[in-house]
Design an enzyme around this catalytic site. Sequence first.
Site, PDB file in Angstrom:
ATOM      1  N   HIS A  74     -25.960  -6.244 -32.207  1.00  0.00           N
ATOM      2  CA  HIS A  74     -26.176  -5.291 -32.691  1.00  0.00           C
ATOM      3  C   HIS A  74     -24.841  -4.774 -33.500  1.00  0.00           C
ATOM      4  O   HIS A  74     -24.529  -3.734 -34.071  1.00  0.00           O
ATOM      5  CB  HIS A  74     -27.033  -4.941 -32.894  1.00  0.00           C
ATOM      6  N   GLU A 126     -27.922  -1.069 -35.306  1.00  0.00           N
ATOM      7  CA  GLU A 126     -26.510  -1.725 -35.745  1.00  0.00           C
ATOM      8  C   GLU A 126     -26.271   0.429 -36.539  1.00  0.00           C
ATOM      9  O   GLU A 126     -24.919  -0.443 -36.188  1.00  0.00           O
ATOM     10  CB  GLU A 126     -26.799  -2.388 -36.731  1.00  0.00           C
ATOM     11  N   SER A 266     -33.639 -13.302 -36.617  1.00  0.00           N
ATOM     12  CA  SER A 266     -33.859 -13.277 -33.929  1.00  0.00           C
ATOM     13  C   SER A 266     -35.223 -14.032 -34.136  1.00  0.00           C
ATOM     14  O   SER A 266     -35.357 -14.386 -33.375  1.00  0.00           O
ATOM     15  CB  SER A 266     -33.901 -11.848 -34.196  1.00  0.00           C
TER      16      SER A 266
END
Length: 330
Positions: A74, A126, A266
């Site tokens: 991220h 992020e 993910s």
Amino acid sequence: MDVLLANPRSFCSGVDRAIAIVEQALESFGAPVYVYHEIVHNNVVLGALSGKGAHFITSLDEAPNGAVLVFNAHGVPQRIMREAEHRGMRVFDATCPLVNKVHHEVVRHRAQGREVILVGQAKHDEIIGTMGQVEGGVHVVETVADVARVTVQDPLRVAWATQTTLSLDEAAELVGAIRARFPDAVGPKTDDVCYASQNRQSAVKMMAPKCDVIIVVGSVQSHNTGRLAAVAEEHGARAYRVDRAEQVDPAWLVGAARVGVTAGASAPPQLVNDVVAMLKAAGATRVHELDGPEEKVTFPMPKGMRPMRSSFSALGRSGLAMSSQMRLGA
Ligand code: SF4
């Protein structure tokens, strides 16, 4: 009961690469390898990598000077990069190149004297990493009401950018509000939502009206997984998120003629195969893999590392072959 499999689903290139970086660092340097924050937001992946000797840390104080360190997918603020260098750490950066692209946009806008309105979750790694690419001048907005509250020095010098894992509808709504309030604002053509988030959401949009229930594989801290569940609900299906097949509650399936399965970017493909196996054990007779775009995006490994896929990806490939057989009625 029929099972529909969304296509595409599960790992994206950025996640597969990030995990492969940790695995290759462990192979080359041995344990421990320190990872700044969660390499990707998936509990099964984190557990497996911990078992191989990865240590997930939230502060560089938790690792000795000179340690092998991986930055998560991220992205991290510039000050963490400087600190790692100062501590003599051997760093491998697993930031997804599509997140790096957003970093570059924000840096460019600030260098050109614009304040940046950044659409995303203020507490997400992020967004923290993207904000940390520059010294101030970035305003994070999560809602249309936040856009109305933003105060800028010059409304003619405004830019915007978005988190890569937003839902397309959510991004469109907030970007519309930014454009309405700051007509001179500049930004990407539509948004920064990445190909993987877009494709997985589109697949769920197509699948949801055909399903009574959709099982979304992925961890609670995974933002793109959460968006998939929200999209499924918005398009008429009951959605449930699970980390593993064992968490599927048979009560969810009562009366369901069609159960859809998807997974966040993910979540390893093998976990989807486990859910399909569980549904078959619960009485599903047919598994249909829906059509979808083939994803050919690949990213190069960092300097000094050889090209490789993660071990999770290899496991998933054999699982996908099994799904194909089921589709053909083998
Ligand atoms: Fe990169 Fe998108 Fe995957 Fe995030 S979800 S790692 S931005 S490809």
